[in-house]
Each structure stands twice: as structure tokens, then as C-alpha cells.
Write an enzyme that holds these catalytic residues in place. Structure first.
Site, short mmCIF file in Angstrom:
data_model
loop_
_atom_site.label_atom_id
_atom_site.label_comp_id
_atom_site.label_asym_id
_atom_site.label_seq_id
_atom_site.Cartn_x
_atom_site.Cartn_y
_atom_site.Cartn_z
N THR A 177 -24.76 20.92 -27.62
CA THR A 177 -25.04 21.02 -29.05
C THR A 177 -25.58 19.68 -29.54
O THR A 177 -25.11 18.62 -29.12
CB THR A 177 -23.79 21.42 -29.84
N PHE A 179 -26.33 17.18 -32.68
CA PHE A 179 -25.83 16.84 -34.01
C PHE A 179 -26.75 15.79 -34.62
O PHE A 179 -27.38 15.00 -33.89
CB PHE A 179 -24.40 16.29 -33.91
O1 LIG Z 1 -18.24 21.27 -34.16
C1 LIG Z 1 -17.66 22.33 -34.03
O2 LIG Z 1 -16.61 22.47 -33.37
C2 LIG Z 1 -18.24 23.55 -34.64
O3 LIG Z 1 -17.53 24.49 -34.87
C3 LIG Z 1 -19.73 23.64 -34.83
C4 LIG Z 1 -20.44 24.02 -33.55
C5 LIG Z 1 -21.90 24.39 -33.89
O4 LIG Z 1 -22.26 24.49 -35.10
O5 LIG Z 1 -22.68 24.63 -32.95
C6 LIG Z 1 -20.48 22.90 -32.63
C7 LIG Z 1 -20.49 23.04 -31.27
C8 LIG Z 1 -20.49 24.39 -30.67
O6 LIG Z 1 -21.82 24.73 -30.35
C9 LIG Z 1 -19.92 25.40 -31.56
C10 LIG Z 1 -19.87 25.21 -32.91
#
Ligand SMILES: O=C(O)C(=O)C[C@]1(C(=O)O)C=C[C@@H](O)C=C1
Length: 311
Positions: A177, A179
Site C-alpha cells: 500500500t 501512503f
Molecule cells: O491503514 C490501515 O490499516 C487501513 O485500514 C487503510 C488501508 C488502505 O486504505 O489501503 C491500508 C492498508 C491496507 O491496504 C488496507 C487498508
């Protein structure tokens, strides 16, 4: 310095906040939603917000894309990549066979959709504001909870007093993911040679070739797009804005020219920032599109306009 992030503690966003470049020593405060995080920056209650923007499996985080594309402008200052793995956790004594509802952030539910369908075919997916929020609700609330199990990071499960029913439940190994670290509008940092630029642009009107005209502003200058996503404008069916990441820095001549081209052909362009790439890659511009090529072309034109023989 105060930094807010999508909480509660235990989210993957908290991990990203801990790695946010240029925020060492900052106070890190969890907030309930992406909107709350970005509005805290807009209101001057925080200097930076860390929010998820895209995932390698489920794509863009629409709450972030929409919040950055509208409202008072903000500036992306940095990006952070976090590998994500999930556990399925539940209150102590819960058996896997007892699970009828699974709660988590929509992006987590999507990344574990196959595992849940295979192991819990009758389970309902219940969205939550974040992975750790789902764990906290399940672990904290006595009595009835909106779900029997939560998909989250293992530390969040343990912190919420939950038991892990299954580990590594994501469908795609190696999921990541992305950010972004967001602040109030400011001049971009100087180019590093390994940068990314993010803009949001709307099309002039719904006619054939309108999107091509937008894309040509990048292609003719040899700029690679690393992400493009359409989001409804919300005004009427079929009207979209395009959230775009491209290689390069706004101060790079080819990127400057491309953004000015967008400004000419699109009714609205929001520049969200130029910032170092988390992967450190420094792509080589195609022939004729390097900074030196633009500099030489400008010098040639100056000669031509001054009557000096321009070979
Ligand atoms: O940061 C977290 O734990 C979130 O719930 C957000 C989030 C996202 O928006 O993608 C972050 C990482 C994962 O992919 C799943 C959820």
C-alpha cells in the site's frame, strides 16, 4: 510538529506515519478517517497528514483521491510504501466456523476476498473506517459487535485483545500500500532526479479525443504516467476527473511544459505536488525530452528571434 494519520494505533497507516520522511520527532496523532486527517491539516490543527492513496491489488483509495481532488488545496510532500499482510482475528473462544460477518477497511476486505470466500463462504463483509478500527470495535465493545472477526495487522489484533484465527489471509502475496504525506500548499522541494508529480485534471467536455488530448500533454514530452484513475465529479453521470501520477518534478522542463499544456486544454487542473519517489528510481527521459534538450531548444529559439543565425 504535529502529524495526524488514519488510526487508531495498529493501522498500516500508523506504520507509514512512523516512516514519513522529514517528520522525525513529530507528535503522531491517530484520527478516525481520511477526511478528518486532511481537514486537520486544512484547519491548521496539524502540520501533516499521512493517508493511504493506493494499493497494489485494489487500486486507488477513493476517500483519499476524492478528498485531495476537491476542497481547499493540499500539497503532497512525500510518499511511503508499506507491505501489507493480514490476519483474521476474533474474540477469544470464537471458532472459525462461528464467523458469519468479517469487518475491515474496504481495501482489506478486497485483498482477502478470495480467502474469505473459500474459508467462510457464508460470511458477510462489513466495512470499517480502518483495519485497526475493526479490531478495536470487536475487541472493545462488550456484547454485540457489527462483526464476528476482523481483518487487520497482527499487532492490531493483539492490542485489541483478539485471538488470531488465521494468518496470511491476503489473496496476493507481496501486496503493498502506498501512503502520502500531505501538508498545506507550499513550494515543492528541489528536484532530486527521482521524483513523482501528482495532478488532478478534468476534461474540457465529453467529446471523443478529450482524454487523448490530456494524455498527449505527457506522451509528446516523453513523460511516463505511473498512475491514472478516473473519479466521478459528482455533478452528473459520466463526468469524471482524472487523478494522475507522472514521473518527474514540476521544475523539470518537460514536466513544466506538460502541466502548462494541461492548463491550456483542461478547464481545471489541481497540482498536488512533486516529491521524491519512494523506490528511488531515476527513469531516463526519451531522446529529445531531457532537460538539456529543452534548454538547447530555448537557446536555439532565442538565437532565431534575435536574428542570430540559428543553425
Ligand atoms: O491503514 C490501515 O490499516 C487501513 O485500514 C487503510 C488501508 C488502505 O486504505 O489501503 C491500508 C492498508 C491496507 O491496504 C488496507 C487498508
Amino acid at each position: 510538529m504535529r502529524l495526524v494519520y488514519l488510526g487508531p494505533p495498529g493501522t498500516f497507516t500508523e506504520v507509514a506515519a512512523g516512516r514519513a520522511p522529514g517528520t522525525a520527532g513529530a507528535e503522531r496523532v491517530p484520527v478516525a478517517s481520511v477526511d478528518a486527517a486532511l481537514n486537520a491539516v486544512r484547519e491548521g490543527e496539524a502540520d501533516f497528514a499521512v493517508v493511504p492513496i493506493e494499493n497494489s491489488v485494489e487500486g486507488g483509495v477513493t476517500s483519499t483521491l476524492d478528498a485531495l481532488g476537491a476542497g481547499r488545496p493540499l500539497s503532497i510532500r512525500a510518499e511511503v510504501l508499506v507491505p501489507v499482510t493480514f490476519v483474521l482475528a476474533a474474540r477469544p473462544g470464537t471458532a472459525l466456523a462461528d464467523v458469519r460477518r468479517v469487518g475491515s477497511h474496504p481495501h482489506a476486505l478486497a485483498q482477502c476476498r478470495g480467502w474469505v470466500a473459500e474459508h467462510l463462504p457464508a460470511a458477510l463483509a462489513v466495512p470499517a473506517l480502518s483495519t485497526a478500527a475493526a479490531a478495536q470495535v470487536l475487541g472493545g465493545a462488550a456484547g454485540e459487535a457489527p462483526y464476528d472477526a476482523a481483518l487487520c495487522a497482527e499487532p492490531a489484533a493483539l492490542a485489541a485483545g483478539l485471538e488470531v484465527l488465521a494468518r496470511d489471509v491476503a489473496d496476493n502475496a507481496g501486496a503493498v500500500t502506498r501512503f502520502v504525506v500531505v501538508g498545506r500548499p507550499a513550494a515543492p522541494p528541489p528536484p532530486t532526479g527521482s521524483d513523482k508529480t501528482t495532478v488532478v485534471a478534468s476534461l474540457a467536455e465529453d467529446r471523443s479525443g478529450a482524454l487523448l488530448e490530456l494524455l498527449e500533454q505527457f506522451a509528446t514530452r516523453g513523460i511516463n504516467l505511473t498512475r491514472i484513475e478516473s473519479r466521478p465529479q459528482g455533478t452528473e453521470l459520466g463526468r469524471y476527473t482524472f487523478s494522475i501520477d507522472c514521473e518527474g518534478h514540476v521544475a523539470d522542463p518537460r514536466v513544466s511544459e506538460a502541466l502548462m499544456g494541461l492548463h491550456r486544454v483542461c478547464p481545471r487542473v489541481r497540482y498536488l505536488g512533486s516529491y521524491p519517489r519512494a523506490d528511488g528510481l531515476a527513469p531516463v527521459p526519451p531522446p529529445g525530452t531531457a532537460d538539456a534538450d529543452f534548454t538547447a531548444a530555448r537557446a536555439w529559439l532565442a538565437d532565431l528571434l534575435s536574428g542570430r543565425p540559428a543553425t
